[in-house]
Design an enzyme around this catalytic site. Sequence first.
Site, mmCIF file in Angstrom:
data_model
loop_
_atom_site.group_PDB
_atom_site.id
_atom_site.type_symbol
_atom_site.label_atom_id
_atom_site.label_comp_id
_atom_site.label_asym_id
_atom_site.label_seq_id
_atom_site.Cartn_x
_atom_site.Cartn_y
_atom_site.Cartn_z
ATOM 1 N N ASP A 271 0.842 -1.192 0.000
ATOM 2 C CA ASP A 271 0.000 0.000 0.000
ATOM 3 C C ASP A 271 0.882 1.249 0.000
ATOM 4 O OD1 ASP A 271 -2.290 -1.540 0.116
ATOM 5 O OD2 ASP A 271 -2.354 -1.526 2.306
ATOM 6 N N TYR B 294 6.358 -9.153 8.379
ATOM 7 C CA TYR B 294 5.873 -7.783 8.530
ATOM 8 C C TYR B 294 6.025 -7.325 9.973
ATOM 9 C CZ TYR B 294 3.376 -8.311 4.043
ATOM 10 O OH TYR B 294 3.046 -8.518 2.730
ATOM 11 N N ARG C 219 -3.757 -5.686 7.502
ATOM 12 C CA ARG C 219 -4.851 -4.815 7.928
ATOM 13 C C ARG C 219 -6.000 -5.628 8.517
ATOM 14 N NH1 ARG C 219 -6.554 -1.570 2.896
ATOM 15 N NH2 ARG C 219 -5.321 -3.074 1.714
#
Length: 289
Positions: free
Chosen positions: A38, A66, A173
Site C-alpha cells: 500500500d 511484517y 490490515r
Amino acid sequence: MGGFLNILKPPGMSSHDVIGFVRRVLHVKRVGHAGTLDPAAAGVLPIAVGQAARLIEYLELADKTYRAEVKFGIATDSGDDTGEVLESMKDFVLPAADKIGAVLKQFTGRITQVPPAHSAIKINGRRACDLIREGKSVEIPSREVMIHRLELLAQRRDTILIDTDCSKGTYIRSLCTDIGAVLGIPATMAFLVRRRVGDFHLEDALTLEEFQKKGASALLDPAGFLSHLERYDLNPLREKAFGNGLSTGVRQHIPTSETLKVYAKEKFIGIGRFDRAKMEVVPVKVLKH
C-alpha cells in the site's frame, strides 16, 4: 539486461510508482514487482527486470515478514488509519501483555480472514478498491492463510507493535482489525513495514537514491532468490531439449513439489513442473543465457 532488485519502498509512493522509477533509471520497459505494498506502507519490494520478470509469479509464492503498529480505539473502512472512521471508543484499557499474547496465539497457524474491501483484489476482473471509488458495493470472500509466527514486541496506552511471519495472501490490515474484534476494542493498522519477502531482506534493500547511483550493477542473479522452490538437476544431455520445450523423464531424483527451479551443470535455466502421473519434468519458463 535482466535480474532482480531488492528495493526499499518508501511510504507515500505506490508500488507502481517505484516500477516507473526503475524503468526510467534502467531505460527498460519490462519491469514487474512481487507483492503490492500500500502507498502508506514501507519495506521490501522485490522487482524483476528483463526476462527475469517472467519469474515474478514464483516470488509471490514466498512467505513474508511484517512489522505493524495496531492502533486501538478506532475502526476504519480501509483497515488502516487512512480510511474513514466507522467506529470509535474512547474509554478503554488494553489488557496486560500476557493476555494480548494469548489472543495473538489464537491467530497463529492456519486461519481464515476476509481481506479489506479497499484492496487490489480483483472482483470479476476489476480491483475492489476501484469499484469502491465508483460507489459500488463489494463483497470479498474469505480466504485461508498461514500465520507461522505472531509476536508482541511492544505495548503502549492505545497501540501495540507486532511482528509476524506469514504466507502469501495474508492481509495485515485484516489481522489488525480481527485482533481488535477478539479484544472487544475497535482497531486499525497505523503503520506497516515489510521486512522480508522470501530471500529478500530489509537490511539488504536499496533506497531509491542508492539504486539510482548503482544503476544496472544493482541487478541480482534470480537463482539466489528462489530458495522456497525445490531444486531439480537436469541431465546435462537434456538441457537443449528442455530449452526447446521438451519434457524430460525423472531419473536423478523424484521431486516432492510440483513447481521446481531447474539447473543444468550447476546453471539455473528456468522453472519446471513435475508431472507425477508421467514422472516427467515439463519446462514452464526457460531463461536464455
